[in-house]
Design a protein around this motif. Structure first.
Motif, mmCIF file in Angstrom:
data_model
loop_
_atom_site.group_PDB
_atom_site.id
_atom_site.type_symbol
_atom_site.label_atom_id
_atom_site.label_comp_id
_atom_site.label_asym_id
_atom_site.label_seq_id
_atom_site.Cartn_x
_atom_site.Cartn_y
_atom_site.Cartn_z
ATOM 1 N N ILE A 2 0.851 -1.182 0.000
ATOM 2 C CA ILE A 2 0.000 0.000 0.000
ATOM 3 C C ILE A 2 0.889 1.235 0.000
ATOM 4 O O ILE A 2 1.656 1.463 0.923
ATOM 5 C CB ILE A 2 -0.958 -0.011 1.205
ATOM 6 N N ASN A 3 0.772 2.015 -1.045
ATOM 7 C CA ASN A 3 1.513 3.255 -1.193
ATOM 8 C C ASN A 3 0.816 4.371 -0.411
ATOM 9 O O ASN A 3 1.459 5.235 0.162
ATOM 10 C CB ASN A 3 1.582 3.603 -2.679
ATOM 11 N N SER A 21 -2.739 10.655 -6.485
ATOM 12 C CA SER A 21 -2.046 9.673 -7.332
ATOM 13 C C SER A 21 -0.732 10.217 -7.877
ATOM 14 O O SER A 21 0.167 9.439 -8.195
ATOM 15 C CB SER A 21 -2.945 9.213 -8.482
ATOM 16 N N TYR A 24 1.654 10.216 -4.649
ATOM 17 C CA TYR A 24 1.964 8.835 -4.267
ATOM 18 C C TYR A 24 1.832 7.949 -5.503
ATOM 19 O O TYR A 24 0.846 7.226 -5.647
ATOM 20 C CB TYR A 24 1.026 8.358 -3.152
ATOM 21 N N SER A 26 1.484 5.199 -8.011
ATOM 22 C CA SER A 26 1.078 3.819 -7.753
ATOM 23 C C SER A 26 0.802 3.110 -9.068
ATOM 24 O O SER A 26 0.631 3.742 -10.105
ATOM 25 C CB SER A 26 -0.184 3.806 -6.880
ATOM 26 N N ASP A 27 0.747 1.798 -8.986
ATOM 27 C CA ASP A 27 0.432 0.995 -10.163
ATOM 28 C C ASP A 27 -1.073 0.888 -10.387
ATOM 29 O O ASP A 27 -1.528 0.707 -11.511
ATOM 30 C CB ASP A 27 1.014 -0.418 -10.014
ATOM 31 N N LYS A 74 3.182 -4.917 -6.107
ATOM 32 C CA LYS A 74 2.663 -3.742 -6.807
ATOM 33 C C LYS A 74 2.316 -2.644 -5.800
ATOM 34 O O LYS A 74 2.008 -2.910 -4.647
ATOM 35 C CB LYS A 74 1.407 -4.103 -7.616
ATOM 36 N N ARG A 75 2.368 -1.411 -6.264
ATOM 37 C CA ARG A 75 2.049 -0.260 -5.410
ATOM 38 C C ARG A 75 0.586 0.123 -5.608
ATOM 39 O O ARG A 75 0.173 0.433 -6.721
ATOM 40 C CB ARG A 75 2.951 0.928 -5.741
ATOM 41 N N PHE A 76 -0.174 0.125 -4.497
ATOM 42 C CA PHE A 76 -1.603 0.433 -4.546
ATOM 43 C C PHE A 76 -1.921 1.727 -3.822
ATOM 44 O O PHE A 76 -1.408 1.987 -2.735
ATOM 45 C CB PHE A 76 -2.421 -0.677 -3.875
ATOM 46 N N LEU A 77 -2.792 2.524 -4.432
ATOM 47 C CA LEU A 77 -3.434 3.632 -3.759
ATOM 48 C C LEU A 77 -4.824 3.102 -3.413
ATOM 49 O O LEU A 77 -5.615 2.798 -4.307
ATOM 50 C CB LEU A 77 -3.527 4.839 -4.698
#
Length: 154
Positions: A2-3, A21, A24, A26-27, A74-77
């Motif tokens: 979690i980003n 976004s 931060y 994110s993918d 993976k980077r999540f928002l």
């Protein structure tokens, strides 16, 4: 990973899609909201509001948990309407260090603690539990706002 995890009753809108976004990167944006996940029109509208450069998932809490586990690198928002979904993730072993609470609006029975955050006793108790996991409660409305430790206002 979690980003950023943000509590905002509006879910995905311009501020999330273009301010958060960018601040931060994110993918993907992960919307955790059972109501939206079960409404095909609302789900479609939320996906349209996401930046075209990012994947967008709209799911319930269990589906969100599974996506975060499956795509852990993976980077999540993450965006949710209520902090109970953030607490759910913590209790299921998903770690994050900060929770941005920026959009809990006026409703009967809620008291105002910032310009855009109103809480009732249940929400306040959930936020305190989240803080108990060592999570910083970030009370900023936008990424450019000055830091605000929301826990001090509960």
């Amino acid at each position: 990973m979690i980003n950023l995890i943000r509590i905002d009753e509006r879910l995905v809108h311009g501020q999330v899609a273009f301010s958060w976004s960018v601040a931060y990167p994110s993918d993907a944006i992960l919307v955790i909201d059972p109501e939206a996940a079960n409404d095909s029109l609302q789900k479609q509208l939320l996906k349209l509001a996401c930046p075209k450069s990012m994947k967008c998932f709209v799911t319930d809490d269990e589906g969100g948990l599974q996506l975060l586990k499956k795509y852990g690198s993976k980077r999540f928002l993450v965006v949710a309407k209520h902090p109970k979904y953030a607490l759910y993730l913590l209790e299921k072993g998903i770690e994050f260090v900060s929770l941005n609470v920026g959009g809990l609006y006026f409703k009967e029975g809620r008291k105002q603690i910032t310009k855009t955050v109103y809480v009732d006793e249940e929400t306040s108790a959930i936020l305190k539990k989240i803080h108990g996991f060592g999570v910083y409660l970030d009370g900023r409305t936008t990424p450019r706002d000055n830091a605000l430790d929301l826990f001090t206002l509960l």
